[in-house]
Design an enzyme around this catalytic site. Structure first.
Site, PDB file in Angstrom:
ATOM      1  N   ASP A  72      41.400  29.496  44.994  1.00 55.38           N
ATOM      2  CA  ASP A  72      41.438  30.815  45.494  1.00 55.38           C
ATOM      3  C   ASP A  72      40.343  31.686  44.647  1.00 55.38           C
ATOM      4  O   ASP A  72      40.302  32.941  45.273  1.00 55.38           O
ATOM      5  CB  ASP A  72      42.783  31.550  44.937  1.00 55.38           C
ATOM      6  CG  ASP A  72      44.070  30.971  45.853  1.00 55.38           C
ATOM      7  OD1 ASP A  72      43.854  30.316  46.972  1.00 55.38           O
ATOM      8  OD2 ASP A  72      45.078  31.199  45.479  1.00 55.38           O
ATOM      9  N   LYS A 105      45.453  38.554  47.164  1.00 59.62           N
ATOM     10  CA  LYS A 105      45.628  38.022  48.510  1.00 59.62           C
ATOM     11  C   LYS A 105      47.183  37.748  48.870  1.00 59.62           C
ATOM     12  O   LYS A 105      48.020  37.604  48.363  1.00 59.62           O
ATOM     13  CB  LYS A 105      44.624  36.850  48.602  1.00 59.62           C
ATOM     14  CG  LYS A 105      45.114  35.899  47.805  1.00 59.62           C
ATOM     15  CD  LYS A 105      46.032  35.023  48.308  1.00 59.62           C
ATOM     16  CE  LYS A 105      46.429  33.579  47.419  1.00 59.62           C
ATOM     17  NZ  LYS A 105      47.479  32.770  47.912  1.00 59.62           N
TER      18      LYS A 105
END
Length: 310
Positions: free
Chosen positions: A145, A17
């Site tokens: 995350d 990401k």
């Protein structure tokens, strides 16, 4: 499906990401910070293969340097597998083969992607039947995350970054990811941010309040206009990362001087993400950065979260 008829090997792919936006609140009593982030999943992938085993073991290789990746219970993917086994009452184990393409310790969530992939792979291998909602809850227990690596796409994260809401992002954004060979400690970057804020604050300062995502970045993502996105991106940790590693600021300037619409540190660094106008411009910038001695790769987003392959 019974255990006897379950697959012998499951392959799951999960994305890294980029933090397109990252606002950090004040330090809390427990030492952590609330954040408001916009994540975008990009096409740098972790591939995890799960096979039946008596215990919990792991092997790691990849196209990036994996020398610092633990291959014992410190690895988040092993912790994810153990957590899922406990959740469904599975009595056996698993062997996880991890092939990494997300830079290690680069602020791109590679370890979290491994954990998300391990959850999905073990659930398929063991016929766990865990619902998506419950899987997200388990992911939250593993790290901030991990839930986003399950979800993928583009999302707003609040709290510790794990309270997710999907965000609309039209079109494709082309990025160049540049990494350096010396990592940055996330706690060190947050401590440096606190130090910089304390040093620059006036004697009497109003509270910053709860961090929130700038509506401008969400509007830019909805339009799919790379130039508008470039104008709206922000990372509160960037100045702290630059203070600890001044060469990152020089890297950012090099990319922006050679065609990038913008460049910013992803997460706590040390990866710098450059937004390009299109895939051709991204490839040109990658060549330039590689010629300057940096490890660089082109990626695009948004892409889906952790998925079974095949």
């Amino acid at each position: 499906m019974t255990l006897a008829s379950s697959p012998d090997r499951v392959h799951v792919r999960a994305p890294g990401k980029i933090n397109v936006f990252f606002e950090v609140g004040d330090v809390q009593d427990d030492g952590y910070h609330d954040v408001a982030s916009v994540y975008q999943a990009v096409s740098a992938y972790e591939d995890v293969y799960a096979t039946h085993a008596d215990g919990f073991t792991i092997s790691v290789d990849g196209v990036v340097d994996v020398s610092g990746v633990p291959v014992d219970d410190r690895n988040l993917a092993i912790r994810a597998a153990r957590l899922l086994a406990q959740e469904i009452g599975y009595p056996g184990g698993v062997h996880l083969e991890i092939h990494k393409a997300v830079p290690v310790a680069g602020g791109m969530g590679g370890g979290s992607a491994d954990a998300a992939a391990a959850l999905v792979a073990c659930d398929a291998l063991w016929d766990g039947g865990v619902t998506p909602a419950r899987m997200q809850q388990l992911a939250t227990r593993l790290g901030a995350d991990v839930p986003f690596a399950l979800m993928g796409g583009t999302a707003v994260g609040t709290g510790r970054g794990d309270q997710l809401s999907p965000a609309l992002a039209r079109g494709r954004l082309d990025w160049v990811i540049a990494t350096t060979r010396v990592g940055l400690s996330t706690p060190d970057v947050y401590r440096e941010l606190d130090r910089l804020r304390e040093r620059s604050a006036p004697d009497i300062a109003p509270p910053r309040g709860v961090p929130d995502v700038d509506p401008a970045v969400l509007q830019a993502l909805r339009t799919g206009d790379a130039s508008a996105v470039a104008a709206a991106v922000r990372n509160d940790l960037q100045d702290a990362a630059f203070a600890l590693r001044p060469e990152l600021a020089a890297l950012r300037d090099l990319g922006c001087d050679n065609g990038a619409l913008t460049g910013l540190v992803s997460g706590s660094g040390p990866t710098v993400a450059f937004l390009a106008t299109d895939a051709t411009a991204a490839l040109d910038l990658r060549v330039t950065l590689a010629a300057a001695g940096f490890d660089a790769l082109t990626v695009h987003g948004p892409v889906p979260g952790a998925r079974v392959v095949g």
